[in-house]
Design a protein around this motif. Structure first.
Motif, PDB file in Angstrom:
ATOM      1  N   LEU A  46      36.998  38.368  48.095  1.00 48.39           N
ATOM      2  CA  LEU A  46      37.074  39.445  48.907  1.00 48.39           C
ATOM      3  C   LEU A  46      37.352  38.902  50.341  1.00 48.39           C
ATOM      4  CD1 LEU A  46      32.936  38.617  49.232  1.00 48.39           C
ATOM      5  CD2 LEU A  46      34.168  40.869  48.449  1.00 48.39           C
ATOM      6  N   GLU A  47      38.600  38.203  50.732  1.00 48.54           N
ATOM      7  CA  GLU A  47      39.402  38.491  51.639  1.00 48.54           C
ATOM      8  C   GLU A  47      40.332  38.712  51.539  1.00 48.54           C
ATOM      9  OE1 GLU A  47      39.046  33.581  52.329  1.00 48.54           O
ATOM     10  OE2 GLU A  47      41.097  33.212  50.976  1.00 48.54           O
ATOM     11  N   ALA A  48      41.237  39.291  50.003  1.00 51.54           N
ATOM     12  CA  ALA A  48      42.516  39.469  50.144  1.00 51.54           C
ATOM     13  C   ALA A  48      42.353  41.011  49.076  1.00 51.54           C
ATOM     14  CB  ALA A  48      43.071  38.586  49.047  1.00 51.54           C
ATOM     15  N   ILE A  49      41.855  40.942  48.930  1.00 54.46           N
ATOM     16  CA  ILE A  49      41.629  42.745  47.847  1.00 54.46           C
ATOM     17  C   ILE A  49      40.674  43.882  48.895  1.00 54.46           C
ATOM     18  CG2 ILE A  49      40.681  43.507  45.651  1.00 54.46           C
ATOM     19  CD1 ILE A  49      40.322  40.761  44.211  1.00 54.46           C
ATOM     20  N   PRO A  50      41.455  45.255  48.671  1.00 54.94           N
ATOM     21  CA  PRO A  50      41.075  46.062  49.119  1.00 54.94           C
ATOM     22  C   PRO A  50      39.509  45.939  48.608  1.00 54.94           C
ATOM     23  CG  PRO A  50      42.952  46.965  48.693  1.00 54.94           C
ATOM     24  CD  PRO A  50      43.067  45.363  48.151  1.00 54.94           C
ATOM     25  N   GLN A  51      38.534  46.330  49.872  1.00 53.99           N
ATOM     26  CA  GLN A  51      37.283  46.045  50.012  1.00 53.99           C
ATOM     27  C   GLN A  51      36.246  46.723  48.359  1.00 53.99           C
ATOM     28  OE1 GLN A  51      34.350  46.878  53.067  1.00 53.99           O
ATOM     29  NE2 GLN A  51      36.432  47.796  53.687  1.00 53.99           N
ATOM     30  N   THR A  52      37.346  48.183  47.900  1.00 54.11           N
ATOM     31  CA  THR A  52      36.690  49.338  47.581  1.00 54.11           C
ATOM     32  C   THR A  52      37.726  49.006  45.707  1.00 54.11           C
ATOM     33  OG1 THR A  52      38.651  49.736  48.123  1.00 54.11           O
ATOM     34  CG2 THR A  52      36.881  50.966  49.221  1.00 54.11           C
ATOM     35  N   LYS A  53      37.566  47.403  45.234  1.00 56.27           N
ATOM     36  CA  LYS A  53      38.706  47.103  44.540  1.00 56.27           C
ATOM     37  C   LYS A  53      38.014  46.010  43.504  1.00 56.27           C
ATOM     38  CE  LYS A  53      42.656  48.069  43.660  1.00 56.27           C
ATOM     39  NZ  LYS A  53      43.833  47.554  43.542  1.00 56.27           N
ATOM     40  N   VAL A  54      36.185  45.922  44.576  1.00 61.11           N
ATOM     41  CA  VAL A  54      35.989  44.523  44.054  1.00 61.11           C
ATOM     42  C   VAL A  54      34.618  44.727  43.233  1.00 61.11           C
ATOM     43  CG1 VAL A  54      34.906  42.197  44.747  1.00 61.11           C
ATOM     44  CG2 VAL A  54      37.237  42.523  45.481  1.00 61.11           C
ATOM     45  N   ILE A  55      34.269  44.766  42.011  1.00 67.64           N
ATOM     46  CA  ILE A  55      32.824  45.108  41.499  1.00 67.64           C
ATOM     47  C   ILE A  55      32.469  43.573  41.234  1.00 67.64           C
ATOM     48  CG2 ILE A  55      31.895  45.847  39.373  1.00 67.64           C
ATOM     49  CD1 ILE A  55      34.117  47.307  38.816  1.00 67.64           C
ATOM     50  N   GLY A  56      30.939  43.536  42.077  1.00 67.21           N
ATOM     51  CA  GLY A  56      30.753  42.761  42.876  1.00 67.21           C
ATOM     52  C   GLY A  56      29.971  41.471  41.507  1.00 67.21           C
ATOM     53  N   ALA A 105      38.966  44.067  40.125  1.00 71.05           N
ATOM     54  CA  ALA A 105      38.297  42.450  40.195  1.00 71.05           C
ATOM     55  C   ALA A 105      37.200  43.331  39.515  1.00 71.05           C
ATOM     56  CB  ALA A 105      38.073  41.622  41.090  1.00 71.05           C
ATOM     57  N   ASN A 106      36.568  42.447  38.297  1.00 71.86           N
ATOM     58  CA  ASN A 106      34.962  42.972  37.781  1.00 71.86           C
ATOM     59  C   ASN A 106      34.525  41.543  37.123  1.00 71.86           C
ATOM     60  OD1 ASN A 106      33.171  44.496  36.674  1.00 71.86           O
ATOM     61  ND2 ASN A 106      34.601  44.243  34.608  1.00 71.86           N
ATOM     62  N   GLY A 107      33.546  41.254  38.747  1.00 69.73           N
ATOM     63  CA  GLY A 107      32.082  40.540  38.224  1.00 69.73           C
ATOM     64  C   GLY A 107      32.619  39.012  37.918  1.00 69.73           C
ATOM     65  N   HIS A 108      32.341  38.089  37.345  1.00 69.60           N
ATOM     66  CA  HIS A 108      31.941  37.340  37.123  1.00 69.60           C
ATOM     67  C   HIS A 108      31.404  36.731  35.621  1.00 69.60           C
ATOM     68  CE1 HIS A 108      32.969  35.795  41.118  1.00 69.60           C
ATOM     69  NE2 HIS A 108      31.909  37.063  41.261  1.00 69.60           N
ATOM     70  N   TRP A 109      32.557  36.606  35.076  1.00 64.49           N
ATOM     71  CA  TRP A 109      32.269  36.288  33.125  1.00 64.49           C
ATOM     72  C   TRP A 109      31.511  34.995  32.461  1.00 64.49           C
ATOM     73  CZ3 TRP A 109      35.725  38.095  28.695  1.00 64.49           C
ATOM     74  CH2 TRP A 109      35.792  37.073  26.948  1.00 64.49           C
ATOM     75  N   TRP A 110      30.655  34.477  31.687  1.00 60.55           N
ATOM     76  CA  TRP A 110      30.259  33.808  30.961  1.00 60.55           C
ATOM     77  C   TRP A 110      30.293  32.171  31.323  1.00 60.55           C
ATOM     78  CZ3 TRP A 110      32.482  34.562  25.194  1.00 60.55           C
ATOM     79  CH2 TRP A 110      31.561  34.371  24.755  1.00 60.55           C
ATOM     80  N   TYR A 111      32.087  31.850  31.263  1.00 56.15           N
ATOM     81  CA  TYR A 111      32.105  30.299  31.706  1.00 56.15           C
ATOM     82  C   TYR A 111      32.122  29.937  33.133  1.00 56.15           C
ATOM     83  CZ  TYR A 111      31.401  28.506  26.946  1.00 56.15           C
ATOM     84  OH  TYR A 111      31.304  28.717  25.742  1.00 56.15           O
ATOM     85  N   SER A 112      32.718  31.532  33.452  1.00 59.91           N
ATOM     86  CA  SER A 112      32.358  31.514  35.240  1.00 59.91           C
ATOM     87  C   SER A 112      31.652  32.080  35.912  1.00 59.91           C
ATOM     88  CB  SER A 112      33.925  32.119  35.265  1.00 59.91           C
ATOM     89  OG  SER A 112      35.293  31.266  35.309  1.00 59.91           O
TER      90      SER A 112
END
Ligand SMILES: [Zn+2]
Ligand SMILES: [Zn+2]
Ligand SMILES: [Zn+2]
Lengths: 429, 429, 429
Positions: B358-368, B337-344
């Motif tokens: 943050l509550e369901a994806i392994p923490q190493t796989k979330v680019i803030g 999962a990569n960031g929050h884009w434009w209209y989101s």
């Protein structure tokens, strides 16, 4: 801390005198005569029926109003959690000093009788309006409404066009159009003259908007006069037998023609997007409509680009379409976010949809709320629900999260609650 | 209580030195020279235009920068509620000690002049980077970018491939490819060699990712060499006249070939999914794109299964697609999962989307977060917005709801904010 | 303030003895024998695999359970943020006094051994049930399950029908049907008799529901006997070679026939809508399914209108479908909202989905939660997660936002948590 802040913001928002930009009030009998007018409305009958009350108990022909209320109250247990139920209780507490939290077989009759007595007084309509701080209410008028016999400054006409766009094939619709305009609808040109006449009539009576509700798959596009000539001729009088492609062409042509006349008369064109009619075939009256939430505003791309000088106040039925409404209002100058409609008019959805709108749409392009009410008595509780949520969003997302002052948050609340209704619908002029 | 907790978490998150995994910075002129570079960007021009400011007032050819800012400020009233507006105010307060909450016709000029003076200093770029605690910023480089004249350790090259996948039929694109690679693009094989050359060039310059933005209906699939031979031959030089089925085959072939080279060179392939270009045809520059939110990641099923050894950092334009992104990152090892884009990229959507991730994806796989910024000055306020929301989610959903300690919540915050950018894009190596 | 209130509400909700309306418990071995049964389940293997642990390390044939747990624990770092991880920790803390927050290579073995020892005791199953306050658990039984050897008052049979509706073309499925019913499936009529036999068997064993999981594009419709005759004949024994249109007709016919028998036997028909099987082709066992969230409940329009006297507890896999579930439960008497399924069974989605349900669906038509668990040990932590969220929603949206008393909020919580499971599935009778 935020609960205190919310209360203060609510108190101040609650002082504002309001104009309701969309309702189904009959101006000739705007208030209720008994509680049956309120509790007999689909808000409560559809929920009681859904919770198990047989339709024929609710809609028994010639049922005495008081008996109807008695039956409904007996079945209200299962719906006491709903926000719709809270609208009634808040109204009864504020207007009739109802002392309980729930309507029961013990306490309903006293309330019914005192309400009936109070409602019978001449000043009841004025009292409700005053208590609700409502000084103007938009109507939803059939296209052949004479708009006579009421103060169009208070009850503001709005031309509803569903029949013209989707039911032109019905003989009844054409007859009504002919009676209303004195023009015999032989084809496209006659139809256009009739539309001109309707607009002139409505504008002369102070109409401030045109409105339509649209199915989820509607994607309006331009239709040439030639194509329209054929389509309209082919569908006139055919009713359900009219060929689908002709109905489709006629609908788009009429819709496009309405937008042209909105431009000409500078009327905002309310688009209420995403309803499927009669999904629950044997539901109670007005308790049958639902929706397919797979909708995109990209279906309106041609319309928004073609009519940049027409303002489209847009309501979406499904909350999953709200982000597109926010983004399209962010980008298209002629798209405005308009209230919280029907299945999205409950606190959880109002709160999330409103928060997204207030942080990304220019503040002059968010119309806060409309009641969609059928009787005046709903005005106070429905606006109160919205004002509490507006206060909560302003408190949490502007004062706390973004460090705004209370005054600045209040400014935004007033603009969204009242200011924009005036500026967008040109009420001042 | 939770507000105190949030503040403490934010303070500590705010110490972290950051790497921005996606931006549109021009490394040869990364910082602004006047406020016109900032306020003249589509963030503000599209909102002013949407609120009623005519395009030709904004985009008048040869308009003096200061005059442009004056005109914009005069029309900023309606957009003061937007989160975009708050980015500018926070930047002006932090970097120039701007003392007010709003930009007005009275206070803008003093700010403009002091900013212009400060920005003219040689150390302005270093100052902004230092104040924003940014030590690395990913770029978005055209495929024919020589990547010369800047420190690729700080401004990290990333191969943007929209033109190659969607506009290969354009003569200009092929000419740029030929100039960049010295290979004459006669057909599929030549094209593949050219792609190899591009990757070698980018990798040699320290590129750490490949990226592409994709329309909502894109569903990539394998295309055989034979089919590609025909398709590429058919579209070369044809521009818009190229047959749709050939364009479709060529796009899928090029896309698949890029994924193969990402595998070969161990480059993450950023997929930015769900944009429709030019929806508002007469909008301001870069203020025309919107979207159809009816998207599913199941359209990428073949891609994720075929390239299990390629990491796909995925951004979705519509928040309604975020749950699928959470679920696909939960299941597919190669989806991140990569960031929050434009209209989101506004607080309401960042908060709900981040909480679900943050509550369901392994923490190493979330680019803030990434800034998507065009000028350095946006770095601090945009990351500050994200860090405040991250602190709020950690405080409410981890410390309060799940009884985590503050330290443990902070660990998660650091991993998502900085750790994963390094591990996923292999910055250390 | 609201945190205190939440705690009080949770404490009281936590006293309620529960019935779990949907699980995958094997009644003949309901509890685990070692931690490997829990940590080896797809909840944890799919997350570890997603975070980088190779499948063959997890699913090595003949792998010793303790070795499997050791390997998993070594790879648990990246998944410590997930809600699934918290279920295990909460279980370990409550049932085994596990003193830490995280499972590490140092503390796992002691826990493993003490758990194995405790689980080996005869009273382990009773202990887990008692500690979880679970007195009834719905099963998911294959249609040919003899339902022998366990207390069907505690482990309540439920006829799972995926195979009958979607895999009738498989020889194995027909053989199992023939063995279970003693009827040779030569065509439609024989099939109908076999279905009758299955229902009689299940009902005689105390079955309280029928259930099925459905792909996102399923739109059930009536199929005539003639069409079914042909379709069923054409697909029997054909497996994957069965013609798609015949499979489609057969699926709809069988589905419709099941609904008819649910009506006849007054069994609720659980519809679990929106899963695509095997999307991640090389995922771990039971870690391959995902979904396309573009679903509408309007696909079930014919079904809900045709079977008004069958109760359909509906679960939706995607949270974006939740509003439709709320609206269809609000309007259709025979549609009931049922729990939070799989990818929507994480706190952020449970909270927003539950809030929307509780304020608009009659309170008798919301089934709060089911565990979907495979081993008893998951019961306590999963229900605890739900009860904390229910307490939060009741505190914030009913007591604070709507001024309800704590008792009244608690009443609603009890109805949703336990009352409705009994009334909707007729457990008392
Ligand atoms: Zn309405
Ligand atoms: Zn970008
Ligand atoms: Zn299940």
């Amino acid at each position: 801390m935020s609960i205190e802040l919310r209360k203060q913001l609510f108190e101040q928002l609650d002082q504002i005198v309001l104009v309701d930009p969309h309702s189904h009030i009959n101006p000739l009998s705007a208030a209720s005569t008994t509680l049956a007018d309120i509790l007999g409305y689909h808000y409560y009958t559809e929920l009681s029926h859904s919770a198990g009350m047989p339709k024929d108990q609710i809609e028994e022909p010639g049922l005495d109003p008081k008996e109807k209320v008695r039956r409904l109250v007996e079945n209200f247990g299962p719906i006491e959690n709903t926000i719709q139920y809270s609208w009634f209780i808040e109204f009864a507490q504020k207007m009739f000093g109802f002392a309980d939290e729930r309507l029961t077989t013990d306490n309903w009759e006293a309330l019914y009788d005192s309400a009936a007595e109070r409602m019978a007084k001449d000043d009841w309509e004025e009292t409700v309006l005053r208590e609700s701080k409502l000084e103007g209410i938009f109507l939803t008028n059939d296209f052949d409404d004479t708009l006579e016999g009421f103060d169009t400054g208070r009850y503001i006409p709005c031309l509803r066009t569903d029949d013209l766009v989707f039911h032109l094939a019905k003989l009844t619709v054409v007859e009504r159009l002919e009676n209303a305009t004195g023009i015999s609808i032989s084809g496209r040109e006659a139809l256009e003259s009739a539309l001109d006449k309707l607009f002139e009539h409505f504008v002369s009576k102070g109409a401030k908007a045109c409105a339509i509700s649209l199915p989820p798959d509607f994607a309006p596009h331009y239709v040439s006069d030639n194509r329209a000539d054929i389509a309209i001729k082919n569908i006139l009088g055919k009713g359900d037998d009219a060929a689908p492609n002709d109905r489709h062409a006629a609908s788009n042509f009429v819709f496009w023609s309405l937008a042209e006349r909105c431009r000409q008369h500078k009327l905002p064109f309310d688009l209420m997007i995403g309803v499927n009619r009669g999904v629950y075939e044997t539901g109670v009256y007005q308790g049958q409509d639902l929706y397919d939430s797979r909708v995109s505003l990209i279906q309106y791309r041609q319309l928004f680009n073609a009519f940049r000088d027409v303002t489209f106040p847009v309501s979406v039925l499904a909350s999953v379409t709200n982000q597109e409404l926010v983004s399209y209002s962010w980008i298209f100058p002629n798209v405005v976010a308009n209230g919280h409609w029907w299945y999205s008019n409950t606190p959880a959805y109002i709160e999330s949809d409103l928060a997204a709108r207030l942080e990304a749409i220019p503040q002059t392009k968010v119309i806060g709320y409309y009641t969609d009410m059928y009787k005046l008595e709903f005005g106070m509780p429905k606006f109160a629900m919205f004002k509490r949520i507006l206060a909560k969003v302003l408190a949490e997302r502007f004062v706390i999260d973004r460090g705004w002052s209370e005054d600045r948050a209040l400014e935004l609340g007033k603009t969204v609650l009242r200011g924009n209704v005036e500026s967008i619908f040109g009420l001042g002029k």
